[in-house]
Motif scaffolding. Structure first.
Motif, PDB file in Angstrom:
ATOM      1  N   UNK A  77       3.627  -1.590  -6.411  1.00  0.00           N
ATOM      2  CA  UNK A  77       2.097  -1.436  -7.210  1.00  0.00           C
ATOM      3  C   UNK A  77       1.082  -1.864  -6.440  1.00  0.00           C
ATOM      4  N   UNK A  78       1.251  -3.060  -5.897  1.00  0.00           N
ATOM      5  CA  UNK A  78       0.122  -3.845  -5.121  1.00  0.00           C
ATOM      6  C   UNK A  78      -0.003  -3.142  -3.664  1.00  0.00           C
ATOM      7  N   UNK A  79       1.156  -2.633  -3.071  1.00  0.00           N
ATOM      8  CA  UNK A  79       1.109  -1.933  -1.716  1.00  0.00           C
ATOM      9  C   UNK A  79       0.223  -0.690  -1.839  1.00  0.00           C
ATOM     10  N   UNK A  80       0.769   0.126  -3.010  1.00  0.00           N
ATOM     11  CA  UNK A  80       0.000   1.521  -3.151  1.00  0.00           C
ATOM     12  C   UNK A  80      -1.696   1.240  -3.176  1.00  0.00           C
ATOM     13  N   UNK A  81      -1.960   0.349  -4.016  1.00  0.00           N
ATOM     14  CA  UNK A  81      -3.630   0.113  -4.287  1.00  0.00           C
ATOM     15  C   UNK A  81      -4.101  -0.282  -2.879  1.00  0.00           C
ATOM     16  N   UNK A  82      -3.416  -1.190  -2.184  1.00  0.00           N
ATOM     17  CA  UNK A  82      -3.899  -1.672  -0.872  1.00  0.00           C
ATOM     18  C   UNK A  82      -4.129  -0.504   0.243  1.00  0.00           C
ATOM     19  N   UNK A  83      -2.962   0.215   0.526  1.00  0.00           N
ATOM     20  CA  UNK A  83      -3.076   1.176   1.236  1.00  0.00           C
ATOM     21  C   UNK A  83      -4.398   2.211   0.584  1.00  0.00           C
ATOM     22  N   UNK A  84      -4.506   2.655  -0.135  1.00  0.00           N
ATOM     23  CA  UNK A  84      -5.414   3.600  -0.679  1.00  0.00           C
ATOM     24  C   UNK A  84      -6.912   2.967  -0.611  1.00  0.00           C
ATOM     25  N   UNK A 106      -6.784   1.116   3.605  1.00  0.00           N
ATOM     26  CA  UNK A 106      -6.529   1.675   4.820  1.00  0.00           C
ATOM     27  C   UNK A 106      -6.999   3.045   4.802  1.00  0.00           C
ATOM     28  N   UNK A 107      -6.938   3.706   3.678  1.00  0.00           N
ATOM     29  CA  UNK A 107      -7.258   5.022   3.574  1.00  0.00           C
ATOM     30  C   UNK A 107      -8.879   5.242   3.161  1.00  0.00           C
ATOM     31  N   UNK A 108      -9.562   4.224   2.692  1.00  0.00           N
ATOM     32  CA  UNK A 108     -10.633   4.359   2.462  1.00  0.00           C
ATOM     33  C   UNK A 108     -11.236   4.830   1.106  1.00  0.00           C
ATOM     34  N   UNK A 161     -12.275   5.149  -2.808  1.00  0.00           N
ATOM     35  CA  UNK A 161     -12.966   4.134  -3.634  1.00  0.00           C
ATOM     36  C   UNK A 161     -12.045   3.692  -4.827  1.00  0.00           C
ATOM     37  N   UNK A 162     -12.711   2.914  -5.499  1.00  0.00           N
ATOM     38  CA  UNK A 162     -11.667   2.410  -6.571  1.00  0.00           C
ATOM     39  C   UNK A 162     -11.544   3.419  -7.936  1.00  0.00           C
ATOM     40  N   UNK A 163     -12.656   4.384  -7.818  1.00  0.00           N
ATOM     41  CA  UNK A 163     -12.409   5.503  -8.875  1.00  0.00           C
ATOM     42  C   UNK A 163     -11.281   6.434  -8.251  1.00  0.00           C
ATOM     43  N   UNK A 164     -11.408   6.843  -7.027  1.00  0.00           N
ATOM     44  CA  UNK A 164     -10.664   7.433  -6.402  1.00  0.00           C
ATOM     45  C   UNK A 164      -9.099   7.119  -6.390  1.00  0.00           C
ATOM     46  N   UNK A 165      -8.851   6.099  -6.051  1.00  0.00           N
ATOM     47  CA  UNK A 165      -7.588   5.201  -6.034  1.00  0.00           C
ATOM     48  C   UNK A 165      -6.777   5.254  -7.561  1.00  0.00           C
ATOM     49  N   UNK A 166      -7.970   4.977  -8.584  1.00  0.00           N
ATOM     50  CA  UNK A 166      -7.357   5.024 -10.188  1.00  0.00           C
ATOM     51  C   UNK A 166      -7.088   6.487 -10.468  1.00  0.00           C
TER      52      UNK A 166
END
Length: 182
Positions: free
Chosen positions: A130-137, A140-142, A144-149
């Motif tokens: 779970x932490x890795x997915x958020x960190x990568x998005x 590493x992929x740039x 935004x918080x809204x886009x990752x959510x």
């Protein structure tokens, strides 16, 4: 007009004769070479010395009649040396002074960057999925918080929380990189 120096029939010019040559013709030689060197006194002095070395190497050129001067020959040699020196300077890249190097930013070594990237990859593998997915998005992929959510189907606050704890875990695993991750 100064008369030429009578030299004995030897293959080299005697030291006192070179001193007389310097005394009689050094001023005009320096003045010419200073103009040709764009006011660079050191370069002009070097070229005067080189001109006198040429006179020492070619004593036959200094043998003139009593009514003739060696100055034209010396000025011609000096001018040619100045032209050759200018061409040589233009043929190579401009020199960089020490002060410029002191203020230049240090470039990181590619090997150091590659090693750091490998260290970060290994550290990221130690995180929970779970932490890795958020960190990568986010990092590493740039995204935004809204886009990752939206991509993960979780609230924005959860993305922020997971990113915070993921970075905190990485700082513990990579203490030398802590300043780079803030």
């Amino acid at each position: 007009m100064t008369a030429g120096i009578a030299l004995p029939d030897t293959t080299t010019t005697a030291e006192h004769e070179l001193a007389a040559l310097q005394r009689d013709h050094g001023g005009p030689l320096f003045a010419l070479l200073l103009r040709l060197s764009d006011g660079d006194r050191q370069r002009a002095e070097d070229l005067v010395q080189e001109t006198l070395v040429r006179a020492w190497q070619h004593p036959e050129a200094l043998r003139t009649d009593a009514f003739e001067s060696v100055r034209p020959w010396l000025l011609t040699v000096a001018r040619r040396l100045a032209i050759d020196a200018r061409r040589a300077r233009q043929a190579r890249p401009a020199e960089v002074g020490d002060t410029d190097l002191e203020n230049a930013p240090a470039c990181a070594d590619h090997a150091d960057r590659a090693a750091a990237a490998l260290d970060v990859r290994e550290a990221v593998k130690t995180l929970s999925p779970e932490h890795r997915e958020v960190l990568v998005l986010v990092y590493f992929r740039g995204a935004s918080v809204a886009e990752a959510a939206a991509a993960l189907g979780i609230p924005a606050g959860t993305v922020k929380s997971r990113a915070y704890y993921a970075l905190r875990a990485l700082r513990r695993v990579l203490p030398g990189y802590a300043a780079d991750l803030r």
